[in-house]
Design a protein around this motif. Structure first.
Motif, PDB file in Angstrom:
ATOM      1  N   VAL A 150      38.465 -35.210  27.382  1.00 32.47           N
ATOM      2  CA  VAL A 150      37.219 -35.484  26.658  1.00 32.47           C
ATOM      3  C   VAL A 150      37.154 -34.612  25.414  1.00 32.47           C
ATOM      4  N   GLN A 151      36.905 -35.249  24.261  1.00 31.09           N
ATOM      5  CA  GLN A 151      36.756 -34.539  22.999  1.00 31.09           C
ATOM      6  C   GLN A 151      35.403 -34.907  22.385  1.00 31.09           C
ATOM      7  N   VAL A 152      34.665 -33.869  21.881  1.00 36.06           N
ATOM      8  CA  VAL A 152      33.400 -34.064  21.158  1.00 36.06           C
ATOM      9  C   VAL A 152      33.496 -33.252  19.880  1.00 36.06           C
ATOM     10  N   PHE A 153      33.502 -33.903  18.729  1.00 36.95           N
ATOM     11  CA  PHE A 153      33.661 -33.181  17.471  1.00 36.95           C
ATOM     12  C   PHE A 153      32.981 -33.958  16.338  1.00 36.95           C
ATOM     13  N   PRO A 154      32.241 -33.243  15.437  1.00 35.46           N
ATOM     14  CA  PRO A 154      31.985 -31.799  15.527  1.00 35.46           C
ATOM     15  C   PRO A 154      30.882 -31.508  16.538  1.00 35.46           C
ATOM     16  N   ASN A 155      30.830 -30.267  16.971  1.00 35.54           N
ATOM     17  CA  ASN A 155      29.807 -29.821  17.918  1.00 35.54           C
ATOM     18  C   ASN A 155      29.563 -28.324  17.653  1.00 35.54           C
ATOM     19  N   PRO A 156      28.381 -27.943  17.079  1.00 35.91           N
ATOM     20  CA  PRO A 156      27.162 -28.725  16.801  1.00 35.91           C
ATOM     21  C   PRO A 156      27.389 -29.813  15.740  1.00 35.91           C
ATOM     22  N   MET A 157      26.477 -30.810  15.750  1.00 37.67           N
ATOM     23  CA  MET A 157      26.563 -31.937  14.847  1.00 37.67           C
ATOM     24  C   MET A 157      25.377 -31.956  13.889  1.00 37.67           C
ATOM     25  N   ASP A 158      25.576 -32.650  12.762  1.00 34.32           N
ATOM     26  CA  ASP A 158      24.479 -32.880  11.818  1.00 34.32           C
ATOM     27  C   ASP A 158      23.899 -34.270  12.044  1.00 34.32           C
ATOM     28  N   GLU A 159      24.533 -35.311  11.458  1.00 32.78           N
ATOM     29  CA  GLU A 159      24.010 -36.671  11.581  1.00 32.78           C
ATOM     30  C   GLU A 159      24.782 -37.520  12.586  1.00 32.78           C
ATOM     31  N   GLU A 160      26.061 -37.187  12.836  1.00 33.40           N
ATOM     32  CA  GLU A 160      26.829 -37.956  13.813  1.00 33.40           C
ATOM     33  C   GLU A 160      27.955 -37.104  14.374  1.00 33.40           C
ATOM     34  N   THR A 164      31.687 -37.569  17.098  1.00 36.78           N
ATOM     35  CA  THR A 164      32.668 -38.514  17.649  1.00 36.78           C
ATOM     36  C   THR A 164      32.981 -38.136  19.090  1.00 36.78           C
ATOM     37  N   ILE A 165      32.963 -39.151  19.960  1.00 34.97           N
ATOM     38  CA  ILE A 165      33.337 -38.977  21.363  1.00 34.97           C
ATOM     39  C   ILE A 165      34.659 -39.717  21.574  1.00 34.97           C
ATOM     40  N   LEU A 166      35.653 -39.021  22.120  1.00 32.81           N
ATOM     41  CA  LEU A 166      36.929 -39.653  22.462  1.00 32.81           C
ATOM     42  C   LEU A 166      37.300 -39.237  23.875  1.00 32.81           C
ATOM     43  N   VAL A 167      37.437 -40.215  24.762  1.00 28.68           N
ATOM     44  CA  VAL A 167      37.825 -39.966  26.150  1.00 28.68           C
ATOM     45  C   VAL A 167      39.172 -40.638  26.382  1.00 28.68           C
ATOM     46  N   VAL A 221      25.122 -45.320  25.574  1.00 27.38           N
ATOM     47  CA  VAL A 221      25.981 -46.264  24.857  1.00 27.38           C
ATOM     48  C   VAL A 221      27.183 -46.596  25.740  1.00 27.38           C
ATOM     49  N   GLU A 222      27.495 -47.884  25.839  1.00 29.70           N
ATOM     50  CA  GLU A 222      28.702 -48.304  26.566  1.00 29.70           C
ATOM     51  C   GLU A 222      29.892 -48.317  25.612  1.00 29.70           C
ATOM     52  N   PHE A 223      31.047 -47.835  26.087  1.00 25.29           N
ATOM     53  CA  PHE A 223      32.254 -47.824  25.249  1.00 25.29           C
ATOM     54  C   PHE A 223      33.481 -47.844  26.173  1.00 25.29           C
ATOM     55  N   ASN A 224      34.649 -47.915  25.572  1.00 24.06           N
ATOM     56  CA  ASN A 224      35.906 -47.953  26.321  1.00 24.06           C
ATOM     57  C   ASN A 224      36.656 -46.643  26.154  1.00 24.06           C
ATOM     58  N   SER A 225      37.334 -46.233  27.207  1.00 21.83           N
ATOM     59  CA  SER A 225      38.199 -45.062  27.088  1.00 21.83           C
ATOM     60  C   SER A 225      39.316 -45.349  26.094  1.00 21.83           C
ATOM     61  N   ASN A 226      39.874 -44.271  25.534  1.00 21.30           N
ATOM     62  CA  ASN A 226      40.963 -44.343  24.556  1.00 21.30           C
ATOM     63  C   ASN A 226      40.530 -44.983  23.236  1.00 21.30           C
ATOM     64  N   GLU A 227      39.198 -45.125  23.027  1.00 20.03           N
ATOM     65  CA  GLU A 227      38.665 -45.618  21.762  1.00 20.03           C
ATOM     66  C   GLU A 227      37.575 -44.655  21.291  1.00 20.03           C
ATOM     67  N   ARG A 228      37.483 -44.441  19.984  1.00 18.84           N
ATOM     68  CA  ARG A 228      36.500 -43.501  19.433  1.00 18.84           C
ATOM     69  C   ARG A 228      35.092 -44.109  19.476  1.00 18.84           C
ATOM     70  N   LEU A 229      34.119 -43.299  19.879  1.00 14.27           N
ATOM     71  CA  LEU A 229      32.709 -43.693  19.878  1.00 14.27           C
ATOM     72  C   LEU A 229      31.960 -42.823  18.881  1.00 14.27           C
ATOM     73  N   GLN A 230      31.326 -43.444  17.882  1.00 12.06           N
ATOM     74  CA  GLN A 230      30.505 -42.719  16.911  1.00 12.06           C
ATOM     75  C   GLN A 230      29.053 -42.677  17.415  1.00 12.06           C
TER      76      GLN A 230
END
Length: 657
Positions: free
Chosen positions: A579-589, A591-594, A617-626
């Motif tokens: 699991v990746q969350v970047f940037p963190n802390p965030m300003d306006e958005e 990215t989640i990547l699992v 939000v529903e999303f798929n693994s191995n795809e970036r979620l904004q």
């Protein structure tokens, strides 16, 4: 003064630049030796780096045959080593030496040593009759018969019938001659015998074909009627002879091609001096002349009429039409699979067919380990280990049952582009003498770390941000060239996970490659910058023995002593998520990547400090979620990664500025 210094400087550097790597001498401990014997040679070089030891590849090349040498690791220095060759049977003449090292590539030394060629020159007498007991003298060159009855093993063999004649005694002889007593039993088949000798303690056979004739059965076939047939035709063929009695025992009738191929027929009308067969000529029977043979009971002496039957057939030319290799290009020392297609060939002949790859320049060859027919016109051929000679290889197919040439060639079927397969086995932390420095211990194979930074370069590359950390101070181990430590100096902004790469690694044939490590390396600096991933967990597989790297920003209270933390797989659960969350802390958005081993449907759920869900939000693994901030106030939030049924898989913290 300046001119003098400049001249000295240019001379020194000129000497360095002109210095090359070469083999300077090869000193055999025995010279000459014979096929089947062992030869140890001492190899000396100039400007060489032999210290890679077993990673070096040494071959003695006798024309089209390449013989692998074994390095004595106790004798290896940068410029000297002892190498042992087990010379195979049938190999003789002068040998060129090929030495390939990870640091120097391939070097050659012409006519390094020689292997004697044993040869039978005469057999006297060379004719015997059934019932006779006679003494036969055998002479040769480079035979080493020695003295006494244990000096050699001799026998006579008829390849047409498979019969053997063994001497009763070996009276002995000189170095290059020996006499044997031979008793030719009653019932011995008429024919030509090969004389085969194993001289001395040597395990190699030396053969003189058709060296001894036996006068045995005097029966003969005198007529075949009709003597010409056509494929697809069915007709009776009558075979007549003299001095025979076809009514004694069962009969075996066959038509024999010069290459040994046989077509059998069934007797239908038998008398003492003739036999008739009703024969249907196969459509695949090749055109040309055939010997007509009759055996009275199998494995007895056949009575044959040479070229007694002629087949009118349109010969279908045998041609290899296509060859594909896997892998492509091939690699020296590694296995190879060829997919071979052709016309006019029956690939279902199985073990009677043989495949050979031969280097177009050196002649080094390797035969297939086994083959698997796919259809009549297609086959898979498997090679356990390719030769270490770089370049193109022609495919030779030995096809005994074809209507044309028995050896088919397909030019440039395979290319060997490298002779080494460098790999990294493991990466783990090693105590660093400097605070804030990251020291990694690398272990691998076919990587000569003694080359250091003059050849190799090591780096860490972030797969998400592209950040590159360059390694310095490559320190080879003092007990193995495949182990080294590498220093990195990351900053607090470099927290995260990285792919490790070793670049400019020689692979032979003058080429280099980049070797990557198959697991992620996690860099965990105390007081990481705020844009570091909040949590990262990886593991290499499903068993509990897999290595795991974990990066943490301190939110869960962990403060590692080392810049790299290695944990056991049992410490991180079994969901296999990265699991990746970047940037963190965030300003306006953000990215989640699992990343997961297979794609699956997931949900991202975000909660405020009161536990109220504010986003899903529903999303798929191995795809970036904004994830957009929208109107959410600044503060700390909790996020969860859920599976499709709502079960939590991962929990983390997300801060909004």
């Amino acid at each position: 003064m300046k001119q003098t210094l400049l001249i000295l400087f240019l001379c020194c550097w000129g000497g360095v630049l002109l210095k090359g790597q070469s083999i300077t001498s090869v000193v055999p401990s025995q010279n000459p030796v014979r096929g089947g014997e062992v030869l140890t040679v001492n190899i000396s070089g100039s400007g060489t780096n032999f210290s890679a030891g077993s990673a070096n590849y040494i071959a003695a090349i006798f024309g089209s045959t390449s013989v692998h040498g074994i390095v004595d690791l106790n004798t290896v220095t940068n410029t000297n080593m002892d190498v042992t060759f087990y010379v195979p049977c049938g190999v003789c003449g002068n040998a060129d030496l090929s030495v390939t090292t990870p640091a120097n590539g391939q070097m050659t030394y012409a006519n390094a040593f020689s292997v004697s060629c044993g040869q039978i020159t005469s057999v006297n007498p060379n004719v015997g009759t059934v019932g006779q007991n006679l003494t036969v003298g055998i002479s040769g060159t480079n035979m080493n018969f020695g003295q006494g009855s244990n000096a050699a093993w001799v026998y006579f063999y008829d390849p047409a019938t498979g019969n053997y004649l063994f001497p009763s005694t070996n009276p002995g002889g000189t170095s290059n001659s020996i006499t044997v007593d031979v008793n030719i039993p009653q019932g011995t088949c008429n024919g030509s015998y090969d004389v085969i000798v194993y001289p001395g303690s040597n395990s190699c056979a030396i053969t003189m074909p058709n060296a001894f004739d036996v006068i045995g059965n005097t029966g003969q076939i005198t007529m075949v009627n009709p003597d010409t047939i056509t494929p697809g035709q069915t007709l009776p063929i009558t075979i007549s002879g003299t001095g025979v009695n076809f009514q004694q025992g069962s009969l075996l009738v066959y038509f024999r091609k010069s290459n040994g191929q046989r077509f059998y027929a069934t007797a239908s009308n038998v008398s003492a001096n003739s036999v008739t067969v009703n024969y249907t000529t196969p459509n695949y029977m090749c055109g040309g002349s055939y010997d007509v043979c009759v055996e009275q009971t199998p494995n007895t002496c056949p009575v044959c009429f040479e070229d007694g039957l002629y087949v009118n057939a349109q010969n279908v030319p045998a041609v290899i039409t296509n060859v594909t290799s896997s892998p492509s290009p091939a690699q020296g020392g590694q296995s190879l699979v060829l997919n071979i297609s052709g016309t006019g060939i029956d690939f279902t002949q199985g073990s009677s067919m043989y495949f050979m790859l031969r280097n177009t320049v050196t002649g080094a060859g390797v035969g297939s380990s086994f083959s698997a027919p796919i259809s009549t016109n297609e086959v898979m051929a498997y090679f356990n280990s390719m030769p270490y000679d770089c370049g193109n290889y022609d495919l030779e197919v030995y096809v005994p049952n074809t209507c044309s040439n028995n050896i088919l060639t397909y030019n440039n079927a395979v290319t060997v582009s490298s002779t080494l397969n460098p790999v990294l086995y493991s990466v783990y932390p090693y105590p660093s003498p400097t605070a804030g420095q990251l020291r990694l211990r690398l272990s691998g194979a076919n990587i000569d770390f003694t080359q250091g930074s003059s050849m190799l370069s090591v780096r860490l590359v972030s797969p998400t941000t592209g950040t590159v950390l360059t390694g310095s101070n490559i320190i080879p181990s003092n007990f193995s060239n495949s182990i080294a430590t590498v220093d990195f100096t990351p900053s607090v902004n470099d927290c995260g996970y990285y792919n490790l790469e070793v670049m400019n690694v020689p692979v032979g044939c003058g080429g280099t490659t980049t070797v990557g490590y198959h697991r992620l390396v996690g860099v965990n600096i105390r007081h990481c910058a705020s844009n570091a991933p909040s949590s990262l967990t990886t593991h290499s597989g499903g068993n509990n023995n897999s290595i795991v790297s974990k990066v943490n920003d301190g939110l869960d209270g962990l403060e590692g002593e080392n810049d790299l933390q290695i944990l056991d797989a049992t410490d991180v659960g079994s969901n296999g998520l990265l699991v990746q969350v970047f940037p963190n802390p965030m300003d306006e958005e953000t990215t989640i990547l699992v990343e997961a081993e297979e794609q699956k449907v997931l949900n991202f759920a975000l909660y405020d400090v009161l536990g109220q869900q504010v986003k899903q939000v529903e999303f798929n693994s191995n795809e970036r979620l904004q994830v957009n901030r929208e109107n959410l106030p600044a503060g700390m939030y909790i996020y969860r990664i859920l599976d499709a049924t709502g079960n939590p898989l991962h929990v983390g913290k997300l801060e909004m500025k």
